[in-house]
Each structure stands twice: as C-alpha cells, then as structure tokens.
Design an enzyme around this catalytic site. Structure first.
Site, mmCIF file in Angstrom:
data_model
loop_
_atom_site.group_PDB
_atom_site.id
_atom_site.type_symbol
_atom_site.label_atom_id
_atom_site.label_comp_id
_atom_site.label_asym_id
_atom_site.label_seq_id
_atom_site.Cartn_x
_atom_site.Cartn_y
_atom_site.Cartn_z
ATOM 1 N N LYS A 79 0.864 -1.188 0.000
ATOM 2 C CA LYS A 79 0.000 0.000 0.000
ATOM 3 C C LYS A 79 0.896 1.231 0.000
ATOM 4 O O LYS A 79 1.921 1.257 0.695
ATOM 5 C CB LYS A 79 -0.891 -0.031 1.240
ATOM 6 C CG LYS A 79 -1.920 1.093 1.315
ATOM 7 C CD LYS A 79 -2.819 0.950 2.549
ATOM 8 C CE LYS A 79 -3.894 2.036 2.602
ATOM 9 N NZ LYS A 79 -4.769 1.913 3.797
ATOM 10 N N SER A 154 -9.778 2.056 2.908
ATOM 11 C CA SER A 154 -8.906 2.785 2.025
ATOM 12 C C SER A 154 -7.906 1.914 1.262
ATOM 13 O O SER A 154 -7.328 2.387 0.283
ATOM 14 C CB SER A 154 -8.125 3.832 2.826
ATOM 15 O OG SER A 154 -7.275 3.203 3.772
ATOM 16 N N SER A 178 -10.037 -0.339 7.088
ATOM 17 C CA SER A 178 -9.451 -0.259 5.747
ATOM 18 C C SER A 178 -8.735 -1.502 5.229
ATOM 19 O O SER A 178 -8.344 -1.523 4.065
ATOM 20 C CB SER A 178 -8.487 0.914 5.665
ATOM 21 O OG SER A 178 -9.208 2.091 5.474
HETATM 22 N N1 GLN Z 1 -13.215 4.439 6.312
HETATM 23 C C1 GLN Z 1 -12.641 4.895 7.540
HETATM 24 C C2 GLN Z 1 -12.220 6.332 7.397
HETATM 25 O O1 GLN Z 1 -12.533 6.902 6.408
HETATM 26 C C3 GLN Z 1 -11.494 4.020 7.917
HETATM 27 C C4 GLN Z 1 -10.301 4.255 7.086
HETATM 28 C C5 GLN Z 1 -9.129 3.427 7.482
HETATM 29 O O2 GLN Z 1 -9.264 2.397 8.147
HETATM 30 N N2 GLN Z 1 -7.960 3.895 7.136
HETATM 31 O O3 GLN Z 1 -11.602 6.912 8.227
#
Ligand code: GLN
Length: 487
Positions: A79, A154, A178
């Site tokens: 990532k 994400s 995410s």
């Molecule tokens: N969807 C959540 C957010 O927007 C979690 C994102 C994540 O785990 N990085 O913060």
C-alpha cells in the site's frame, strides 16, 4: 500462459523452494498481468519493474544457495502508505506526489530481509481517509468483480490487485476498517492485527492510536505467512509491543470443535442488507457443522463507535497532518507571497476535500474550550466500547458478523454523502477503537459481488483467528474464486 496467478503465496513458495519456477519468472509474470489489466483497475500508483527484477535475481541466488526463507522470491505489492526507499510514496495525495522516501518502513524492510520482491505501490484513499478508494489524487480504483463498483477502502488498490491476481498478496493498513472492508468487497482475506503488533514506523500516520498494518491475501494460510514476517517489536515505534511472536502458521490445522462463537445482536439489526445477512448465516451454519457453538451476545455500546471514531480519528489526523506545510517536504504552492500564503496555499492546494474536512473537524474538536466536550468525551466512550468486548470474551472465543453492511456500491454513489460513506464501516470501527484483531474472510456473493465474514478475536489471538478462518477455507472455496475477466 502458465497459471501462476491462480496460486496462493503458500503454493508459489513451495514451487520456488522445489526449483519448479524462479522468482524472475514469477516477477515477470505478475508485472505482465499488471501491464495487461491495471489500466482499467487503477490499483497501482507506482510499478517498480527494474527494482523488482533486481530483487528477483537476488532471491533466485538465495534460493540456489540454500539461504532462502519461506517467502523468498514471492512478489507482493505494498500500500502506498508504507515508505519505500528511493521510490515515490504518495499516500494517495497530491501533497506527496513528489515525495521519494529516503528510508523504508519497518514492514517494508522486514519483507526485503525475507527476500520478498516488491512489485509496486498500491492506490488508496488520500491519507487512508475513505471507504471506497475514491478520494485518491490518482483517481478511483475499480472493483475487479464489477468495474462500475468501488473496491472498498482505504486499501482498495491492494484489495483489487489481489482479487484480480495482479499480485498474489499485498500489505494494507486499517484505522477503522481499511483492511477488512475492502477485503470483504473484493473477496479476499485480510487481517487487522492487535494494535502494537506490527510496527507503524514508516507507515504514514493517519490516526496514531488506531492505525495498524496487516496482510491482505487470498487465504488465511497466506496471511499467517505474511504476519510471520510483519509482526514483532520495533524500537523505532513507541507503541510497538515487546512480546514473543508465535509461528502463526503452526496452529492452522487445529480442530475448532467446541469453539464458542459470539454473534452480537447489534451486528445483525435492520442496518444490515438482507442478502448479506443470508450469506453470513450460511457461513455460520458451516461453522456449526464444523463443531462450533453459536452464542448470541450483546455489544451494547456499538452504536457509539462511528461517532466516537469521527472525533478521535479527525483529532489525531489534524495533529499528524500539520507537518505537511510546504516547507520541509511535499507539495509547495507556486510563488508564495509570504510565509502565511505559503502555508495556506500549499495545504489548500495539496490536500483533497475529505482530508480538509477531517482536519477542520479535528482542529475544532481539539481547540481550547471544546477539548473536554469532544476529544476527552470520545476517549471516555472508547473505554465503554472496549469493556463491551472484554465482557463478551469472558464468554466466547471469537465474535463473528458481517465485515460491511452491504456489498460493493457504485462508483460515485456515496461521494457527495460523507455520512453514508462513514456508515459503511459500522461493523469494523469498534475493533480499532478497542485495539483488537479482526479478519475478513470471503463467505459468498450477492448479485456477483463478494461478501466478507468478519471474525474478531481477543487481544493477541491472531493465531486463533487464522486457525478459525483456515478451517472454514478448508471446507469452502469462496476464497479461490477469481473474477471472470481476470481468470
Ligand atoms: N473508512 C474509515 C475512514 O474513512 C477508515 C479508514 C481506514 O481504516 N484507514 O476513516
């Protein structure tokens, strides 16, 4: 054309060790799949062909000289939140579009030491803020199961790349879901470890008390192989835990006869898509057949998790992202008039809308006079959420439910509606607030879209989670499905 892409990390590793394939061949194979398919999927921000071929040649030498470990020579993707020395590390943001990291994240250097080849850096929501991989500066990632839908986020680039077999596995990070939510939406297996198990050094910070890196792969067995490399104390991360690390592959074959599975009533309520619910029920029936016992439980403070998270995460991100000011590194605006202009325009132009929204919310929540009412209150409620889990684990071994309230939604569907986007993590966020480990495991399909079963464990029970997931995968083949256009 050979079918290496259909194989798991474990299978590729066996072939490499036996000399049936070389790392060079495998690396070329996956690079050519990326070339063939990624124009549509957009799952990679950067592909590092030359570096990958050099690493593959070194791995082939190690394999020949008997100096190889279990993962030597397999290629994976990282990532783009993990710093990679000499390679662009953008975190999905214009702010870091020009950033070539001068050092490797601990996770990246551990994989290098293990002889693993890096194919490239995967696309993601900007600074990991999002649930659909649509907030990336590099454009949205598409879900290989249906390219009109999102891959989740994400870590959507990692999930899409593994689902379409452009990489056999990838790293991800999980602050509020995410790893698990994109794994669910793309039909792969993902593990978010206990907070503190995997070093955050060199992992660009979003919300430091929640962020945790973990593996995204086809199977639980592969996640175990990756976690064996990733986990462990790191003196460069002050929240890294000093503790012995087990061999995560060792307990995969244990029987799960008598396993007590807790089913939180709150995870099966009206907010859950009824078709997703039916798929999860099917998975639970399978567990019952394997000898597990299903127990209804309550996590009464579940409803607080999304509001608490959307105070804590923005507050921490507003502090973490203050370093991007156009002075030291990252994006700088053209022709600044004075220092104030340099700060405001560099940040105004370098960050996207969602990141700005979070910084503003977080700055407000931390400001004098509001701190007690918001951040402190949220931290107090966070304890109640952790206590619910503590209580539940007195009575059950693992907790199961859906990873996401619905299957993949359409591109663009939730972009203008942040609240509905935030609610897509309703079943994953509490796990981060409590610091617990959680997985998503492919459990079936709704209208051709994958559904993930979430398995939550007690602190440091990664071995048990992997065992519980592996046993399910020994009796199902959801995790072996490949989307039609990528077979
Ligand atoms: N969807 C959540 C957010 O927007 C979690 C994102 C994540 O785990 N990085 O913060």
């Amino acid at each position: 054309m050979s079918n290496f892409y259909q194989m798991t990390l474990a299978e590729l590793s066996t072939m490499l060790q036996a000399g049936d394939v070389s790392s060079t061949e495998l690396t070329e194979h996956f690079l050519s799949r990326i070339k063939q398919h990624d124009a549509t999927l957009n799952s990679f921000i950067t592909v590092v062909k030359d570096q990958a071929m050099t690493q593959a040649a070194a791995a082939d030498n190690a394999l020949k000289n008997g100096a190889a470990g279990p993962l030597t020579g397999v290629p994976i993707a990282h990532k783009d939140i993990f710093c990679t020395r000499g390679v662009k590390t953008s975190c999905g943001s214009k702010m870091l579009d020009n950033f070539i990291s001068p050092y490797d994240a601990t996770v990246v250097s551990k994989f290098k030491q293990a002889g693993v080849v890096t194919l490239g850096k995967t696309n993601m929501d900007e600074f990991a803020m999002g649930s659909s991989s649509e907030t990336s500066f590099y454009g949205p990632v598409r879900n290989p199961w249906n390219i009109d839908t999102v891959p989740g986020g994400s870590s959507g680039g990692s999930a899409a790349a593994v689902a379409s077999r452009l990489a056999p596995a990838a790293t991800g990070t999980d602050t509020g879901g995410s790893i698990r939510q994109p794994a669910a939406m793309c039909g792969i297996t993902g593990l978010k470890p206990t907070y503190g198990l995997v070093s955050r050094y060199g992992m660009i910070a979003f919300a430091s008390s929640l962020d945790q890196g973990g593996p995204m792969a086809q199977t639980a067995e592969d996640c175990a192989l990756m976690l064996n490399v990733m986990a462990g104390f790191d003196e460069k991360d002050s929240t890294s835990l000093e503790m012995g690390i087990p061999d995560y592959s060792a307990g995969l074959d244990h029987s799960i006869e008598g396993l007590r599975i807790g089913l939180p009533r709150e995870y099966f309520d009206a907010g859950l898509d009824k078709n997703v619910k039916a798929v999860i029920q099917g998975a639970l029936d399978q567990y019952r057949e394997l000898g597990a016992e299903l127990v209804e439980i309550d996590l009464p403070n579940s409803g607080l998790s999304v509001p608490v998270y959307y105070v804590v995460a923005p507050a921490e991100c507003s502090a973490n992202l203050s370093r991007f000011d156009g002075v030291r590194y990252g994006y700088r605006c053209e022709d600044p008039q004075d220092l104030y202009d340099l700060y405001t325009r560099s940040r105004g132009e370098g960050f996207g809308a969602e990141v700005k929204r979070r910084i503003m919310v977080g700055t407000y929540a931390l400001s004098a006079g509001y701190y007690d009412a918001y951040y402190l209150k949220a931290q107090q409620l966070r304890h109640l959420i952790s206590d619910d889990f503590r209580e539940a684990f007195n009575n059950v071994d693992v907790i199961m439910g859906p990873a996401s309230p619905g299957p993949a939604f359409n591109l663009g569907e939730k972009v203008e509606d942040p609240i509905s986007m935030y609610l897509s993590d309703i079943y994953t966020i509490a796990v981060n607030l409590a610091g617990l480990p959680g997985m998503s495991v492919p459990a079936g399909f709704v209208d051709g879209k994958p559904v993930g079963l979430q398995i939550i464990g007690n602190y440091f029970e990664e071995s048990r989670l992997l065992n519980v997931a592996h046993q399910y995968q020994q009796h199902t083949d959801w995790h072996r499905q490949i989307p039609n256009n990528y077979k």
